[in-house]
Design an enzyme around this catalytic site. Structure first.
Site, PDB file in Angstrom:
ATOM      1  CE1 TYR A 294      97.292  31.355  30.904  1.00  0.00           C
ATOM      2  CE2 TYR A 294      97.827  33.416  29.817  1.00  0.00           C
ATOM      3  CZ  TYR A 294      96.949  32.368  30.038  1.00  0.00           C
ATOM      4  OH  TYR A 294      95.751  32.337  29.395  1.00  0.00           O
TER       5      TYR A 294
ATOM      6  CE  LYS B  29      84.631  32.908  38.735  1.00  0.00           C
ATOM      7  NZ  LYS B  29      83.169  32.692  38.567  1.00  0.00           N
TER       8      LYS B  29
ATOM      9  CG  ASP C 217      95.019  34.756  26.785  1.00  0.00           C
ATOM     10  OD1 ASP C 217      94.919  35.289  25.670  1.00  0.00           O
ATOM     11  OD2 ASP C 217      95.616  33.681  26.974  1.00  0.00           O
TER      12      ASP C 217
ATOM     13  CG  ASP D 285      81.275  34.305  36.169  1.00  0.00           C
ATOM     14  OD1 ASP D 285      81.723  35.333  36.727  1.00  0.00           O
ATOM     15  OD2 ASP D 285      80.537  33.498  36.757  1.00  0.00           O
TER      16      ASP D 285
ATOM     17  CG  ASP E 227      91.763  36.583  21.808  1.00  0.00           C
ATOM     18  OD1 ASP E 227      92.508  37.580  21.715  1.00  0.00           O
ATOM     19  OD2 ASP E 227      92.116  35.438  21.483  1.00  0.00           O
TER      20      ASP E 227
END
Ligand code: NAD
Length: 371
Positions: free
Chosen positions: A143, A194, A251, A227, A255
């Protein structure tokens, strides 16, 4: 930790002031019944600050926040300010306070209380007793990474670029927060990246592993690809205690974890910065939800996310574990007794207002304090 406990309360907009009124009541209760004298100040942020000062966060309020031991925030935003340009909108005040206080670790617990187990979209046997904490790196990663932007490659082709970038220092400081938290909880950290396809992920894994070996061998460390973690959070979320991950994966995973609980009005968060020379850690505590303009001004918002944020503040900024436990127990008891604000209403329960929920929690605190 400094001797006097300075709290800055920034109620903000919409339901912010309504839920923070209940927080103030509990802060006052702690003073009255537990002899904990906080030095409490209140300030403006978001639309309320725009209306008063023309900016969503004044320099004076920011200075006050930096001088406080902890900041408790309600929520910002609303349709009244939606037409203002982006840098002067209420949300810009929130971004500024997080950035200027250098809050690099975002803590989001996902807890399923017994009384609300049916609010989860997952089966009760999967989420019953769930108590996990996601630690998300908040000030680095894709970001913020450079280069970034959209470039014209010619011939009608454009290219969008963002860069995932992490330094060892950024990884170490957020991993340290996660390990220290795990020490106060279930003593397990799962580090998520990852590393199989990203160099930044590989560096993340190496640094977390090295820090663990050097300072935190009493904590059980595991690694998981992001994942797989997304899948495991649905399949068997109780396998986790503390999850630490980068800004982008955090992020999404936070959620996802939030939805395991099924109720936005119940979810607190904390954002932590570095420890300064006095041993004080910059910290801001706020509910996950926004200013809920659709229900603002009606005294029907759920104040529990904000009260749980206060409990996190007591636990992490002031080491007041007993008081944090008291608040969490009082809320659990009130819910067990059947009181519900509209957002968590269920058949057979008693619908109540924000104020009545606050009344009931203060009464439960009184009883627990005597017991
Ligand atoms: P929201 O979280 O404000 O509301 C989403 C839905 O959940 C609404 O239906 C609302 O009524 C309900 N809800 C939220 N909190 C509740 C509570 N405590 N009790 C009962 N019901 C609750 O999100 P939104 O509608 O997308 O955004 C509204 C405004 O809030 C926007 O201006 C947005 O920018 C802002 N916002 C601020 C923050 C923040 O201050 N941290 C976070 C998210 C959104």
């Amino acid at each position: 930790m400094s001797a006097n406990k300075k709290l800055l309360i920034l109620p903000g907009d919409g339901i912010g002031p309504e839920v923070m009124r209940q927080v103030r009541r509990v802060v006052d209760w702690l003073g009255r019944r537990r002899g904990i004298a906080f030095e409490v100040k209140e300030g403006l942020i978001g639309g309320a600050a725009i209306d008063a000062h023309g900016v969503p966060l004044s320099d004076a309020t920011l200075a006050e926040a930096k001088a406080s031991d902890a900041v408790l925030l309600g929520a910002v935003g609303g349709p009244k300010w939606d037409k203002i340009e982006f840098e002067r909108r209420p949300e810009a005040g929130l971004l500024r306070i997080r950035k200027d206080m250098e809050l690099f670790a975002n803590l989001r617990p996902a807890i399923v209380l017994d009384a609300l187990v049916d609010a989860s979209p997952l089966k009760a046997e999967i989420v019953k007793g769930l108590d996990i904490m996601i630690v998300r790196e908040l000030t680095g990663g894709v970001y913020f990474g450079e280069p970034r932007g959209i470039t014209d490659l010619g011939n009608g082709v454009r290219q969008g670029v963002n860069t995932q970038v992490y330094t060892t220092t950024e990884i170490q400081r957020v991993a340290r927060v996660a390990f220290e938290l795990a020490r106060k909880r279930g003593k397990k950290v799962c580090s998520v990246e990852k590393a199989n396809v990203m160099e930044s992920g590989l560096l993340w894994r190496e640094e977390v592993t090295a820090l663990h070996a050097a300072e935190f061998t009493d904590i059980e460390l595991s690694h998981m690809y992001a994942d797989n973690c997304a899948m495991q959070l649905i399949r068997n979320p109780r396998q986790f205690d503390v999850i630490v991950t980068d800004n982008l994966f955090g992020d999404m995973l936070s959620d996802e974890a939030a939805m395991l609980t099924g109720s936005l009005g119940m979810l607190p968060s904390a954002s932590l910065g570095a420890v300064d020379a006095d041993g004080r850690r910059r910290a801001l505590y706020e509910p996950v939800h926004g200013s809920a303009p659709d229900i603002a001004g009606r005294d029907i918002a759920n104040p529990v996310a904000s009260l749980f944020s206060l409990a996190m503040c007591l636990r992490y900024s002031f080491d007041m574990i007993a008081e944090a436990d008291l608040i969490e127990k009082a809320v659990a008891q009130v819910l067990k007794g059947g009181m519900r604000t509209s957002d968590i209403m269920a058949p057979g329960m008693a619908r109540c207002s924000t104020t009545v929920m606050g009344d009931s929690i203060v009464r439960a605190l009184d009883k627990l304090n005597v017991a």
